[in-house]
Design a protein around this motif. Structure first.
Motif, PDB file in Angstrom:
ATOM      1  N   VAL A   1      40.460  38.640  47.049  1.00  0.00           N
ATOM      2  CA  VAL A   1      39.410  39.444  46.439  1.00  0.00           C
ATOM      3  C   VAL A   1      38.263  38.621  45.853  1.00  0.00           C
ATOM      4  CG1 VAL A   1      38.944  41.078  44.601  1.00  0.00           C
ATOM      5  CG2 VAL A   1      41.012  41.293  45.969  1.00  0.00           C
ATOM      6  N   ASP A   2      38.596  37.576  45.144  1.00  0.00           N
ATOM      7  CA  ASP A   2      37.536  36.817  44.472  1.00  0.00           C
ATOM      8  C   ASP A   2      36.538  36.218  45.446  1.00  0.00           C
ATOM      9  OD1 ASP A   2      37.567  36.833  41.592  1.00  0.00           O
ATOM     10  OD2 ASP A   2      39.603  36.063  41.757  1.00  0.00           O
TER      11      ASP A   2
ATOM     12  N   LEU B   1      34.227  38.894  46.768  1.00  0.00           N
ATOM     13  CA  LEU B   1      33.234  39.323  45.793  1.00  0.00           C
ATOM     14  C   LEU B   1      32.139  38.284  45.619  1.00  0.00           C
ATOM     15  CD1 LEU B   1      35.403  41.131  43.137  1.00  0.00           C
ATOM     16  CD2 LEU B   1      33.898  42.099  44.872  1.00  0.00           C
TER      17      LEU B   1
ATOM     18  N   SER C   1      28.661  41.049  41.298  1.00  0.00           N
ATOM     19  CA  SER C   1      29.866  41.782  41.693  1.00  0.00           C
ATOM     20  C   SER C   1      30.945  41.586  40.646  1.00  0.00           C
ATOM     21  CB  SER C   1      30.357  41.313  43.054  1.00  0.00           C
ATOM     22  OG  SER C   1      30.621  39.932  43.026  1.00  0.00           O
TER      23      SER C   1
ATOM     24  N   THR D   1      35.075  42.312  39.614  1.00  0.00           N
ATOM     25  CA  THR D   1      36.410  42.628  40.136  1.00  0.00           C
ATOM     26  C   THR D   1      36.842  44.013  39.664  1.00  0.00           C
ATOM     27  OG1 THR D   1      37.402  41.593  38.204  1.00  0.00           O
ATOM     28  CG2 THR D   1      37.187  40.234  40.176  1.00  0.00           C
TER      29      THR D   1
ATOM     30  N   SER E   1      44.717  49.618  37.571  1.00  0.00           N
ATOM     31  CA  SER E   1      45.453  49.069  38.706  1.00  0.00           C
ATOM     32  C   SER E   1      46.950  49.256  38.518  1.00  0.00           C
ATOM     33  CB  SER E   1      45.158  47.580  38.854  1.00  0.00           C
ATOM     34  OG  SER E   1      44.115  47.371  39.742  1.00  0.00           O
TER      35      SER E   1
ATOM     36  N   LEU F   1      44.905  42.518  43.957  1.00  0.00           N
ATOM     37  CA  LEU F   1      44.579  41.522  42.932  1.00  0.00           C
ATOM     38  C   LEU F   1      45.850  40.915  42.371  1.00  0.00           C
ATOM     39  CD1 LEU F   1      41.804  43.416  41.027  1.00  0.00           C
ATOM     40  CD2 LEU F   1      41.575  41.121  41.978  1.00  0.00           C
TER      41      LEU F   1
ATOM     42  N   ARG G   1      47.067  38.246  39.007  1.00  0.00           N
ATOM     43  CA  ARG G   1      46.659  37.479  37.838  1.00  0.00           C
ATOM     44  C   ARG G   1      47.839  36.653  37.360  1.00  0.00           C
ATOM     45  NH1 ARG G   1      42.216  38.115  38.863  1.00  0.00           N
ATOM     46  NH2 ARG G   1      40.524  39.186  37.758  1.00  0.00           N
TER      47      ARG G   1
ATOM     48  N   SER H   1      37.787  41.837  33.444  1.00  0.00           N
ATOM     49  CA  SER H   1      37.369  41.637  34.825  1.00  0.00           C
ATOM     50  C   SER H   1      36.646  40.303  34.964  1.00  0.00           C
ATOM     51  CB  SER H   1      36.435  42.761  35.247  1.00  0.00           C
ATOM     52  OG  SER H   1      37.035  44.012  35.032  1.00  0.00           O
ATOM     53  N   ARG H   2      36.473  39.887  36.188  1.00  0.00           N
ATOM     54  CA  ARG H   2      35.675  38.692  36.445  1.00  0.00           C
ATOM     55  C   ARG H   2      34.419  39.098  37.189  1.00  0.00           C
ATOM     56  NH1 ARG H   2      40.027  34.799  38.039  1.00  0.00           N
ATOM     57  NH2 ARG H   2      41.346  34.796  36.194  1.00  0.00           N
TER      58      ARG H   2
ATOM     59  N   HIS I   1      30.819  37.756  39.509  1.00  0.00           N
ATOM     60  CA  HIS I   1      30.127  36.724  40.280  1.00  0.00           C
ATOM     61  C   HIS I   1      28.644  37.051  40.316  1.00  0.00           C
ATOM     62  CE1 HIS I   1      33.775  34.821  41.749  1.00  0.00           C
ATOM     63  NE2 HIS I   1      34.277  36.034  41.830  1.00  0.00           N
TER      64      HIS I   1
ATOM     65  N   GLY J   1      35.859  48.835  41.282  1.00  0.00           N
ATOM     66  CA  GLY J   1      35.077  47.743  40.733  1.00  0.00           C
ATOM     67  C   GLY J   1      33.617  48.102  40.890  1.00  0.00           C
TER      68      GLY J   1
END
Lengths: 344, 344
Positions: free
Chosen positions: B107-108, B111, B128, B130, B136, B161, B163, B232-233, B235, B311
């Motif tokens: 995913v990362d 994005l 973008s 996540t 989720s 995703l 983590r 969330s992260r 970009h 997202g």
DNA sequence: TATTGGCACTCTTCTCCTACGAGTGATAAA
DNA sequence: TTTATCACTCGTAGGAGAAGAGTGCCAATA
């Protein structure tokens, strides 16, 4: 160019010129030096010396009848021979320690903090890069089936880092196969560095008894796992400060820098290239940098240790930067970071 | 202010004025409109109309004897009623599809590509974010002992995703305890959303039979897992382009923007706030944005789906942006992204 | 012989001024 | 209601001139 060729006076004046220029960002004249640093010599004498320095290529004039500014070579001499590290204040030390206090979220969070702190204390760009996985020892590998066709691979390294990667599998996988494969992988691979694994994966896993369709995911030449996983991550702080440095008033310069910053792989290479060879502080000045986008910038970097691997932190700014201060800053931060990582 | 209050001519002229201004970045005069768009009316008539528009607060003059520029309110009317989406060219569609082609790394990576593509095609900032983990569904939780005192927790979500989080444990842990705990966690928690888990973790795990010292890590009020994992992260792409937009010639403006960009949590909130309530494209104009740092910017955003969560992606730029184009761009990218995520 | 004061010269920068042009608002004619 | 016209405003571009900073060189000096 050789340091020995310089007279005592030339060294002194080069030093004064640079430290004045770093502050003012304006070409430095003979009078300014005579006034600010009581050297006991007249502006005229200083002028003569400055002419000599110019012939040696250590300083230059932007135009006739302007003062001098240092060249890359001038900075180089300064950094190598004349620089005295400026000790950090207690407040600065405290700020670093506080910033790196172990928080939640592991390595990435700490590194983000680090780049932030470096930027705040330096008013330049703070950069931090995760440890190189290639030298990291794998301590465990785990397979998790997320749904049919999606397999999550978790790699845990002794340095405290972890990486996950999602693989696609065509065929259905039974629970048994998965467990078996996991066992095989751990038996054969844990305890080795990622770099080592990458090179020897074929021989190690062939005939290892895992299920063929799973095995293929790990052995294939273009297996995403070993090829893409090694890349480090990076954090940047201080972009909002660096734009006020006068050398970035020109938008083209700023553009080059920004481009560089968001081109992660290039920047990582830039910083790691050097840190690998030497264990102390590395300073790269202007055109010494490979990437042409930042040849008007300097980089001060150091590596920190995490487990048995190393990562890199650093500061990027215009060549006109307070090298003495930044060296101390990066050095201290790297040491603190190593400590924190050991505690992890 | 109400759209209905506008005459046909006023609408037309507002539209012309904005689309011209978006291109030129210069105040638009009556002559320019008359020449460029053959409306069959004279500059004088247009002037009269522009005066009316100004009284309604839809356009304004930077100074006497300059042309008009749109106000936030003007843009709002334009976006809500006058905008026709500009279809994407085939090349643009191809660029998006190519950019989002499923690559390695999950995913990362995708994005990151997305933000890059959005920036490249729009010449503005591409963002973008996540998927929100709160919604989720956890599909598996795995515990890995990395060394004495260090426990790696891996959470895999149905959306693809994953983590990881590193926990510190005081006491030694036996292999048995670990396995048992893992079983308990999966039994009690998998199939629930992270948000749900966070709220009910206490009741669910108390008396669950896990080892108390491990259990504590998951139940404690300030447990890092549930509190810090939800974030969330993000970009960002295109920083090197946006600096050339004339509205960022002023370094203060640029600083505000940069500050915003690196303040991840704020920006995420900014984009998510809106996207949650509506399922289509959201456009926020200038002062409509909560964060004052970007009140001279507009945001075009849309949400994409990944598994059963969503997202957000979007574009940020000066209020003077080609809304029609950017809407199509974001819309198409979001749809593509949803498709790709489903495939994952 | 190394250093210094003096001086003419150069080049940038700042300010002031003017001319120009773009665009408006108002008015009167169509 | 629309249009042509005109006086007026204001920002901007360009040029002249003064100011200032700094140099290089030369002759005097210690």
């Amino acid at each position: 160019m050789a340091f020995e060729a310089l007279t005592e006076r030339e060294k002194k004046i080069l030093g004064c010129l640079i430290s004045h220029y770093v502050r003012s960002a304006d070409p430095v004249g003979s009078r300014a030096i005579a006034n600010k640093f009581r050297l006991g010599i007249s502006p005229a004498t200083i002028r003569n010396t400055m002419q000599d320095l110019e012939e040696m290529g250590l300083v230059q004039q932007p135009h006739t009848s302007a003062g001098r500014i240092p060249t890359d070579a001038g900075y180089r001499i300064f950094v190598d021979y004349l620089l005295r590290q400026e000790p950090l204040t207690d407040a600065e030390k405290a700020a670093i320690k506080d910033g790196l206090r172990v928080g939640a979220g592991g390595v990435d969070t700490i590194l983000e903090q680090t780049s932030r702190v470096l930027a705040d204390l330096s008013d330049h760009l703070g950069i931090s890069i995760t440890p190189q996985l290639d030298d990291s020892v794998l301590c465990r590998i785990e397979l998790i089936q997320m749904s049919e066709g999606k397999l999550l691979v978790v790699l845990a390294f002794r340095s405290g880092l972890a990486r996950t990667i999602l693989l696609e599998v065509d065929a259905a996988i039974s629970r048994l196969e998965l467990e078996q494969m996991g066992q095989v992988l751990n038996e054969k691979l844990s305890g080795l560095t990622l770099g080592h694994i990458r090179k020897t994966i074929q021989e190690r896993l062939v005939d290892s008894g895992g299920s063929p369709k799973l095995l293929r995911l790990f052995i294939d030449d273009d297996s995403d796992i070993w090829n893409n996983l090694g890349s480090s991550r990076m954090h940047i702080g201080g972009t909002e400060k660096i734009i006020f440095q006068p050398e970035f008033a020109d938008r083209e310069n700023l553009k080059d820098l920004m481009k560089m910053l968001h081109q992660e792989s290039g920047l990582i290479q830039l910083l790691q290239d050097k840190s690998n060879k030497n264990s102390g502080i590395i300073i790269t000045i202007g055109a010494e940098n490979r990437a042409k986008e930042i040849q008007s910038c300097s980089v001060v970097s150091a590596s920190y240790s995490a487990g048995n691997t190393t990562g890199t932190i650093g500061i990027i700014g215009p060549t006109r930067m307070p090298y003495g201060k930044l060296m101390s800053l990066v050095k201290y931060a790297a040491r603190q970071l190593s400590k924190v990582m050991k505690g992890k």
